[in-house]
Enzyme design. Structure first.
Site, PDB file in Angstrom:
ATOM      1  CD  GLN A 248      -3.575   3.116   6.786  1.00  0.00           C
ATOM      2  OE1 GLN A 248      -4.162   3.596   7.742  1.00  0.00           O
ATOM      3  NE2 GLN A 248      -4.136   3.000   5.603  1.00  0.00           N
TER       4      GLN A 248
ATOM      5  CG  ASP B 101      -2.786   8.323  -1.488  1.00  0.00           C
ATOM      6  OD1 ASP B 101      -2.734   8.829  -0.353  1.00  0.00           O
ATOM      7  OD2 ASP B 101      -2.503   7.131  -1.717  1.00  0.00           O
TER       8      ASP B 101
ATOM      9  CG  ASN C 131      -2.010  11.848   2.450  1.00  0.00           C
ATOM     10  OD1 ASN C 131      -1.495  10.917   1.827  1.00  0.00           O
ATOM     11  ND2 ASN C 131      -1.730  12.061   3.724  1.00  0.00           N
TER      12      ASN C 131
ATOM     13  NE  ARG D 165      -0.456   1.597   3.672  1.00  0.00           N
ATOM     14  CZ  ARG D 165       0.698   2.270   3.835  1.00  0.00           C
ATOM     15  NH1 ARG D 165       1.867   1.629   3.993  1.00  0.00           N
ATOM     16  NH2 ARG D 165       0.725   3.581   3.826  1.00  0.00           N
ATOM     17  N   GLY D 166       0.251   2.414  -0.064  1.00  0.00           N
ATOM     18  CA  GLY D 166       1.047   3.638  -0.195  1.00  0.00           C
ATOM     19  C   GLY D 166       1.242   3.890  -1.681  1.00  0.00           C
ATOM     20  CB  ALA D 167       0.696   6.925  -3.714  1.00  0.00           C
TER      21      ALA D 167
ATOM     22  NE  ARG E 164      -6.120   1.046  -1.904  1.00  0.00           N
ATOM     23  CZ  ARG E 164      -5.474   1.592  -0.867  1.00  0.00           C
ATOM     24  NH1 ARG E 164      -4.215   1.252  -0.631  1.00  0.00           N
ATOM     25  NH2 ARG E 164      -6.065   2.460  -0.075  1.00  0.00           N
TER      26      ARG E 164
HETATM   27  O1  MRU Z   1      -4.647   3.550   1.995  1.00  0.00           O
HETATM   28  P1  MRU Z   1      -3.140   3.638   2.004  1.00  0.00           P
HETATM   29  O2  MRU Z   1      -2.522   3.053   3.229  1.00  0.00           O
HETATM   30  O3  MRU Z   1      -2.543   3.121   0.725  1.00  0.00           O
HETATM   31  O4  MRU Z   1      -2.882   5.200   2.046  1.00  0.00           O
HETATM   32  C1  MRU Z   1      -1.569   5.686   2.056  1.00  0.00           C
HETATM   33  C2  MRU Z   1      -1.476   7.152   2.170  1.00  0.00           C
HETATM   34  O5  MRU Z   1      -2.469   7.870   2.214  1.00  0.00           O
HETATM   35  C3  MRU Z   1      -0.101   7.733   2.108  1.00  0.00           C
HETATM   36  O6  MRU Z   1      -0.002   8.869   2.917  1.00  0.00           O
HETATM   37  C4  MRU Z   1       0.198   8.131   0.669  1.00  0.00           C
HETATM   38  O7  MRU Z   1      -0.031   7.054  -0.187  1.00  0.00           O
HETATM   39  C5  MRU Z   1       1.580   8.608   0.504  1.00  0.00           C
HETATM   40  S1  MRU Z   1       2.733   7.287   0.601  1.00  0.00           S
HETATM   41  C6  MRU Z   1       4.283   7.879   0.346  1.00  0.00           C
END
Ligand code: MRU
Length: 374
Positions: free
Chosen positions: A202, A243, A253, A53-55, A90
């Site tokens: 998270q 994101d 985000n 996960r995470g962009a 996603r």
């Molecule tokens: O739903 P997630 O855990 O994928 O969301 C992640 C976030 O919102 C992060 O802050 C974002 O992706 C930046 S990651 C460098």
């Protein structure tokens, strides 16, 4: 980053040369487990179930997913199928589409016999580039922390962060955490207030785990405590990830980011967003109107999972039977609330002109809302 002294990334090609290894983030913080992803279907599942996960990491994982799909079938149809399947995992983080478009461009004009190798090459480059980008973000963000440390005459710098924009959300270093890791490694006194980040926690589960393993002093706080700390002058700066950032600098985000930005604005605490340039979507302009916001399952809100006193991992329900819940995963912070965007190309103001100047090669795409409809 290092786990128990061993250098690690969040994603890697396995020694068999035929599959990809990941840190299974659904097991953290109570268990560190890795998983093997060998097919397109495995990859789509890992992204959807948030094992990765995470962009930026979603983008890198999808890139490897295209490679895994092509290992089975190198036809145009298979490529299109892989693109569609991964795109459907996603909706909000734009790095997914960016990486898939990069993969398409790298392989679609190749002869079929060379596509698999070209895909692995580009996916690995995407992963390596992410590491280099985050290091550059770290160097630019470090200067901001150093500035605050100098003003405070070496007294501890308190950073607040939301969700996990750490190395687990990227291939390595993280975006929001890169400046923090660099400041800490340089010997600056830096302390992080970590929003727990309901509903999936998270912050509490991943950011706290990461910072702890690197030895960075931190305190986990409930999501709704940040405003209080800012009012009392405890927070020196906020750094969050993103994101998707629009052409005019709106920041999408993790849900709750907007409330932190409002509190920061009211209390004059600098609010920074750290992001790699692939997170900028020059095809959208107004983040509120145009970014699709993922809605996730009700049980993420209705339940909590954690470790019992006797060490078992259990899930418990925390809302009454039958109470409806809502679970929007992201929100949009308007550009006017953002002090600056920490990118690999420097600190960029959150506005159209500055973003276009920072990324001239990508800014040529006109936002949909600015296109003339024929
Ligand atoms: O739903 P997630 O855990 O994928 O969301 C992640 C976030 O919102 C992060 O802050 C974002 O992706 C930046 S990651 C460098």
């Amino acid at each position: 980053m290092k786990i128990d002294g061993k250098q690690m990334r969040s994603i890697w090609v396995e020694g068999d040369g035929a599959s990809v290894g990941i840190v299974d983030q659904t097991q953290l913080p109570h268990r560190f487990a890795t998983a093997r992803v060998a097919t397109l279907e495995d990859t789509a599942h890992a992204i959807k179930a948030m094992q990765v996960r995470g962009a930026p990491l979603i983008g890198a994982a999808a890139a490897y997913g295209v490679w895994l799909a092509l290992r089975v079938d190198t036809s145009d149809e298979a490529l299109e199928r892989a693109y569609a399947k991964l795109m459907g995992t996603r909706p909000t983080a734009i790095n997914l589409k960016w990486a898939l478009d990069e993969m398409l461009a790298a392989v679609c004009n190749q002869p079929r016999a060379e596509r698999t190798e070209a895909a692995l090459r580009r996916a690995s480059e995407i992963a390596d580039e992410d590491v280099a980008i985050n290091q550059a973000i770290g160097r630019h963000g470090l200067k901001i922390i150093e500035g605050i440390a100098a003003r405070k005459k070496g007294e501890r710098v308190n950073v607040l962060t939301h969700c996990n924009a750490g190395w687990l959300a990227t291939v390595d270093w993280g975006t929001a955490t890169a400046p923090i890791y660099m400041a800490h490694d340089k010997g600056l006194s830096v302390h992080v207030f970590v929003d727990e980040t309901r509903p999936r926690n998270q912050g509490a589960s991943l950011t706290a785990w990461e910072l702890g393993h690197h030895g960075v002093p931190h305190t986990v706080i409930p999501d709704n405590m940040g405003g209080h700390l800012m009012q009392h002058g405890v927070i020196d700066m906020v750094i969050v990830g993103a994101d998707r950032v629009t052409a005019q600098g709106d920041v999408c985000n993790k849900i709750g980011t907007y409330l932190k930005a409002l509190a920061a604005h009211d209390t004059k605490v600098p609010f920074y967003v750290a992001l790699p340039s692939p997170t900028i979507d020059f095809t959208v302009n107004d983040g509120l109107a145009e970014i699709p916001i993922e809605q996730r399952a009700a049980d993420e809100v209705a339940t909590m999972t954690g470790k019992t006193v006797d060490g078992r991992i259990e899930t418990v329900q925390i809302v009454p039977d039958g109470s409806p819940v809502a679970n929007y995963a992201f929100d949009v912070t308007p550009a006017r609330l953002v002090t600056g965007l920490i990118t690999e190309r420097g600190i960029v103001a959150a506005n159209r002109a500055a973003l276009a100047q920072a990324c001239p090669e990508r800014a040529e795409v006109r936002p949909k809302s600015h296109r003339k409809v024929n």
